[in-house]
Design an enzyme around this catalytic site. Structure first.
Site, PDB file in Angstrom:
ATOM      1  N   HIS A 160      55.989  -9.172  99.373  1.00  0.00           N
ATOM      2  CA  HIS A 160      54.579  -9.345  99.748  1.00  0.00           C
ATOM      3  C   HIS A 160      54.414 -10.243 100.969  1.00  0.00           C
ATOM      4  CE1 HIS A 160      53.115  -7.192  96.310  1.00  0.00           C
ATOM      5  NE2 HIS A 160      53.600  -8.055  95.435  1.00  0.00           N
ATOM      6  N   ASP A 196      59.108  -1.658  93.233  1.00  0.00           N
ATOM      7  CA  ASP A 196      58.283  -2.603  92.489  1.00  0.00           C
ATOM      8  C   ASP A 196      56.965  -1.938  92.086  1.00  0.00           C
ATOM      9  OD1 ASP A 196      58.217  -5.914  92.312  1.00  0.00           O
ATOM     10  OD2 ASP A 196      56.208  -5.041  92.386  1.00  0.00           O
ATOM     11  N   HIS A 198      54.115  -3.187  92.327  1.00  0.00           N
ATOM     12  CA  HIS A 198      53.127  -3.514  93.350  1.00  0.00           C
ATOM     13  C   HIS A 198      53.640  -3.097  94.727  1.00  0.00           C
ATOM     14  CE1 HIS A 198      52.560  -6.452  90.028  1.00  0.00           C
ATOM     15  NE2 HIS A 198      51.281  -6.186  90.237  1.00  0.00           N
TER      16      HIS A 198
END
Length: 344
Positions: A160, A196, A198
């Protein structure tokens, strides 16, 4: 398969996060890495090696210099402002607000260099993130040197983190740092596959205008799930990178049948790209009992994932990302790696 890990990665030890609008116990905690490490030892997957120290240069190939300076100097600034304990940002330069000049005040700096309030910074965060990045770089070096695969037990995770700001429990983008190092070491093309739950928004953004690094992500639909503001299917790259960013947003509740269909489509795209090396952002939070996720993969499905990845026939760097069902995390992680090795 060799695993790379340093105890320094455990020093970042958040107690809380802001999630669902409330202060909650942190889920990205040191025991995540300890449990995976224990399972690796228990199953005899392979050696666990300490990372080499690569310095700041490989980080600066991916992250902005001012951002790295902020991370390195954060704790001194925080304590000089009379603060103690974990730091959470509370104001951001969104939409009509300005990103420059950069504020002098620590609260302004926290907002300038972050994108969410769920990722606390502490005294040891920089050192743990550096060690995590060194683990990814060491795994990449092993694979570049002839190993079929290596596993970077990265914690804190990285996918991220953007070039100039942190969030989603991530501070340095380990997978992107590894991919860029592989390019600099001579690989003409590198594929990064993010599995993942996300979306890997930071990795996407870092390589979005490039054709030498193909980024693919299987993840929950951002209309319904974090990070909300990237990860849609129409994000395909720009400029030289047009067509080299591939997102597979999937509905909440997706099980292996739907998830593996997307994986096969990703495999086909990787095959056509014909990379020298594959970097896998190995998030394990697609698991059916993960506390912050809503997919339905089982522990047995992670064996299938390992087998599918082995079928790509590529030198592979595994970089650990998310996964918060702590009781099952070690089993699920080693299931992927051992199946890849043909030892499951």
């Amino acid at each position: 398969m060799k695993t790379i890990f340093s105890p320094v990665q455990l020093a970042h030890d958040p107690k809380h996060e802001i999630s669902d609008g409330m202060l909650k116990p942190a889920v990205e905690i040191p025991s995540r890495a300890e449990i995976v490490r224990s399972r690796i030892l228990e199953t005899g997957l392979g050696e666990i090696l300490p990372p080499e120290e690569f310095g700041l240069d490989p980080l600066a190939r991916v992250h902005a210099a001012d951002y790295l300076t902020f991370l390195e100097s954060f704790w001194e600034r925080w304590t000089n402002a009379g603060r103690s304990g974990e730091a959470f940002p509370f104001v951001w330069p969104v939409r009509e607000l300005r990103t420059s000049p950069v504020p002098d005040h620590i609260d302004g700096l926290l907002g300038r260099y972050s994108f969410d309030a769920g990722t606390p910074l502490g005294e040891e965060t920089w050192f743990a993130a550096r060690a995590s990045a060194d683990a990814a770089l060491t795994a990449a070096k092993l694979v570049a040197g002839g190993e079929r695969a290596a596993f970077a037990l990265c914690r804190p995770p990285g996918h991220h983190a953007h070039g100039g700001f942190y969030g989603g429990y991530c501070f340095l983008n380990n997978a992107a740092i590894a991919a860029q190092w592989l390019r600099d070491a001579g690989a003409e093309k590198v594929a990064v596959l993010d599995v993942d739950y996300h979306h890997g928004n930071g990795t996407q953004a870092i390589f979005y205008d490039r054709s030498d690094v193909l980024f693919l992500s299987l993840h929950a639909d951002p209309l319904e799930e974090y990070p909300y503001f990237l990860g849609h299917a129409d994000e395909t790259g720009e400029g030289a990178g047009e067509g080299f960013n591939v997102n597979f947003p999937l509905p909440l509740g997706t099980d292996w049948a739907g998830w593996s269909t997307a994986l096969k489509a990703a495999a086909d795209r990787i095959s056509r790209f014909a990379p020298d090396t594959l970097v896998v952002s190995l998030g394990l939070d697609a698991f059916e009992r993960d506390p912050i996720s809503k997919f339905r993969l089982t522990s047995e499905d992670f064996l299938r994932l390992g087998e599918e990845l082995a079928g790509f026939g590529l030198p592979t760097v595994f970089v650990m990302e998310g996964g918060y069902a702590v009781d099952a995390l070690g089993v699920n992680c080693v299931n992927v790696l051992s199946a890849f090795d043909g030892k499951a």
